[in-house]
Scaffold this active site. Structure first.
Site, short mmCIF file in Angstrom:
data_model
loop_
_atom_site.label_atom_id
_atom_site.label_comp_id
_atom_site.label_asym_id
_atom_site.label_seq_id
_atom_site.Cartn_x
_atom_site.Cartn_y
_atom_site.Cartn_z
N ASP A 37 0.90 -1.20 0.03
CA ASP A 37 0.13 -0.11 -0.01
C ASP A 37 0.97 1.07 0.10
O ASP A 37 1.87 1.21 0.34
CB ASP A 37 -0.88 -0.04 1.31
N ASP A 236 -1.58 -0.56 6.08
CA ASP A 236 -1.66 -0.20 7.58
C ASP A 236 -3.02 0.21 7.76
O ASP A 236 -3.32 0.66 9.06
CB ASP A 236 -0.50 0.82 7.53
N ASP A 240 -7.38 -1.65 4.04
CA ASP A 240 -6.39 -2.57 3.47
C ASP A 240 -6.58 -3.90 3.95
O ASP A 240 -6.10 -5.03 3.68
CB ASP A 240 -4.81 -2.30 3.97
#
Length: 368
Positions: A37, A236, A240
């Protein structure tokens, strides 16, 4: 195997890598694709407002106040950065009604009896709001690696806020190390493709999947798995979590959301992305030790099973064996049970000692 796993997970914990179970450690050794990410994982996740572009020379502080009035109800890092910037400039922040968050796009509310939205271009497309004269400006800001937030009042774009989020100090090192480990690296983000490309180029990542809505991140992982990839997802945020759950192994940043940490198979407790490299190294080293243990255990048994089956009986009674070795062969040429027990103990000591070598594992740091 359990001994190596126990030592490996213990060493991981000492180095800030919290491993949920043995399967996670084993999967680390088989990974060939890492999906990372962007915001808060590759980058610091602490963006700052760098530009405010207003239509028709409108008062930028007033427009900032309107945007902050809505964004104060959002938990997104970009929203928080906008609100903090408004507070730093002592901008008046009012109250809104009918607040609604549109996942992966932005927010919408009623401010002084007017419909106001703050979000990305996808939100404007969804609401059929043209970007107008600020379209060229938006493209230029995105090429600079900045993320834009667009303010529209009554379906008219009135301002663009540009925010910059810098790479974490260790991100370039992590990408370089992963490449040396023959990993395919993909940056996955909901951000604009041009902004994402600028950040990826800075980090050294070639493959970027941008403009992905939170609910579609898991599908990206699933598609990679369908192509035969063994995938690790690193993230995080709350957005996600589905992708972390779908991946062969989910790796959560310890400074992120509780939902991401709960979903991940491995948590990097120090919040440092360098832990990703060390988790993979530890997984590979643990599996190497397990294979060594299995080899030696198999070797011991392969050697002594024929002995226990009586092959020494023939040798001993042929008259060629030294008689003083009867304490090994036994009285009639069969393996002495005491020696068999000693060999078994030696096998156990060998694999335990070999497993304990994992305690010498040292994490690599970016400055190395």
């Amino acid at each position: 195997t359990p001994t190596a796993i126990m030592v490996g997970t213990g060493v991981g914990a000492e180095n800030g890598i919290l491993i949920r179970d043995a399967e996670a450690l084993e999967t680390c050794a088989r990974l060939n694709t890492v999906v990372i990410d962007k915001t808060g994982t590759m980058t610091t996740g602490v963006p700052e407002v760098t530009d405010i572009m207003a239509v028709n020379d409108a008062e930028s502080n007033t427009l900032l106040g309107i945007a902050a009035s809505i964004e104060k109800y959002s938990e997104h890092p970009l929203a928080k950065a906008l609100v903090e910037h408004a507070k730093a400039l002592n901008t008046s922040i009012g109250e809104v009604e009918k607040f609604a968050s549109i996942s992966g796009m932005g927010v919408k509310a009623s401010y002084q009896n007017k419909t106001v939205v703050v979000g990305n271009e996808a939100l404007l497309d969804k609401l059929s709001i043209p970007l107008g004269e600020l379209k060229k400006t938006a493209k230029e800001l995105q090429k600079q690696g900045k993320t834009i937030m667009i303010l529209a009042v009554e379906k008219q774009v009135v301002a663009i806020f540009a925010l910059a989020d810098t790479l974490k100090p260790e991100s370039r090192w992590v990408v370089k190390k992963l490449k040396s480990m023959n990993m395919d690296i993909i940056m996955l983000t909901g951000d604009n493709p041009e902004t994402a490309r600028a950040i990826a180029d800075d980090a050294g990542i070639k493959h970027v999947i941008a403009g992905v809505l939170p609910q579609d991140k898991a599908k990206v992982i699933k598609d990679l798995q369908a192509d035969g990839k063994i995938v690790a997802m690193v993230g995080d945020g709350i957005n996600d979590a589905p992708a972390l759950a779908q991946a062969n192994i989910g790796i959560a940043i310890g400074t992120g959301s509780d939902i991401a940490i709960e979903t991940g198979d491995i948590t990097l407790m120090r919040g440092n992305l360098g832990g990703l490299v060390n988790a993979i190294r530890l997984g590979r080293q643990t599996m190497r030790v397990i294979k060594q243990n299995l080899f030696w255990a198999f070797a011991y048994n392969s050697l002594l099973i024929p002995v226990a089956a009586g092959i020494l009986f023939v040798f001993y009674n042929s008259g060629n064996a030294p008689q003083h070795l009867s304490f090994i062969f036994g009285e009639y040429g069969f393996l002495n049970p005491i020696m068999a027990a000693a060999a078994m103990a030696l096998s156990s000591v060998t694999v335990v000692t070999n497993s304990l070598r994992l305690r010498r594992f040292k994490r690599e740091l970016p400055h190395q």
